[in-house]
Design a protein around this motif. Structure first.
Motif, PDB file in Angstrom:
ATOM      1  N   GLN A   1      -5.460   7.231  -1.149  1.00  0.00           N
ATOM      2  CA  GLN A   1      -4.813   5.536  -0.876  1.00  0.00           C
ATOM      3  C   GLN A   1      -5.393   4.221  -0.707  1.00  0.00           C
TER       4      GLN A   1
ATOM      5  N   ARG B   1      -0.050   5.500   0.770  1.00  0.00           N
ATOM      6  CA  ARG B   1      -0.901   6.863   0.383  1.00  0.00           C
ATOM      7  C   ARG B   1      -0.034   8.068  -0.811  1.00  0.00           C
TER       8      ARG B   1
ATOM      9  N   SER C   1       1.122  -0.940  -0.352  1.00  0.00           N
ATOM     10  CA  SER C   1       0.193   0.012   0.132  1.00  0.00           C
ATOM     11  C   SER C   1       0.625   0.930   0.353  1.00  0.00           C
TER      12      SER C   1
END
Length: 114
Positions: free
Chosen positions: A80, A18, A16
């Motif tokens: 995100q 952001r 991930s």
């Protein structure tokens, strides 16, 4: 209106990131804010858009994995990105539209390795 994007980097597939876009200007008057990306060999394309009403729109490849949000008090828009894939590798750009005029920030590189 000036836009400053940050948060890119290198991650492995499934990871991930952001992205953050700080807006120097009247965010409460903006019509839209969005994230676009330019992948190697491809044209720039929309990733996610947020209208001032709060309505959001996503590219098919982003649905279920990416989320656009904003913090008006911080003049900031976020992207995100979860469950990243190698094909998400691209330069990501922050975009804003105000009364028919469009503004772009400098891109931030996202690299996803398999």
């Amino acid at each position: 209106v000036q836009l400053q994007a940050s948060g890119g980097g290198s991650v492995q597939a499934g990871g991930s990131l952001r992205l953050t876009c700080v807006v120097d200007g009247p965010t409460h008057r903006l019509d839209d804010m969005a994230w676009h990306r330019t992948a190697p060999g491809e044209e720039r394309r929309l990733v996610a858009n947020m209208h001032r009403s709060g309505l959001t729109r996503y590219a098919d490849f982003a649905k279920g994995r990416f989320t656009i949000s904003s913090d008006i008090s911080r003049n900031t828009v976020y992207l995100q990105m979860d469950k990243l894939r190698p094909e998400d590798t691209a330069v990501y750009f922050c975009y804003a539209r105000l009364q028919g005029s469009t503004f772009w920030g400098r891109g931030t590189q996202v690299t996803v390795s398999s």
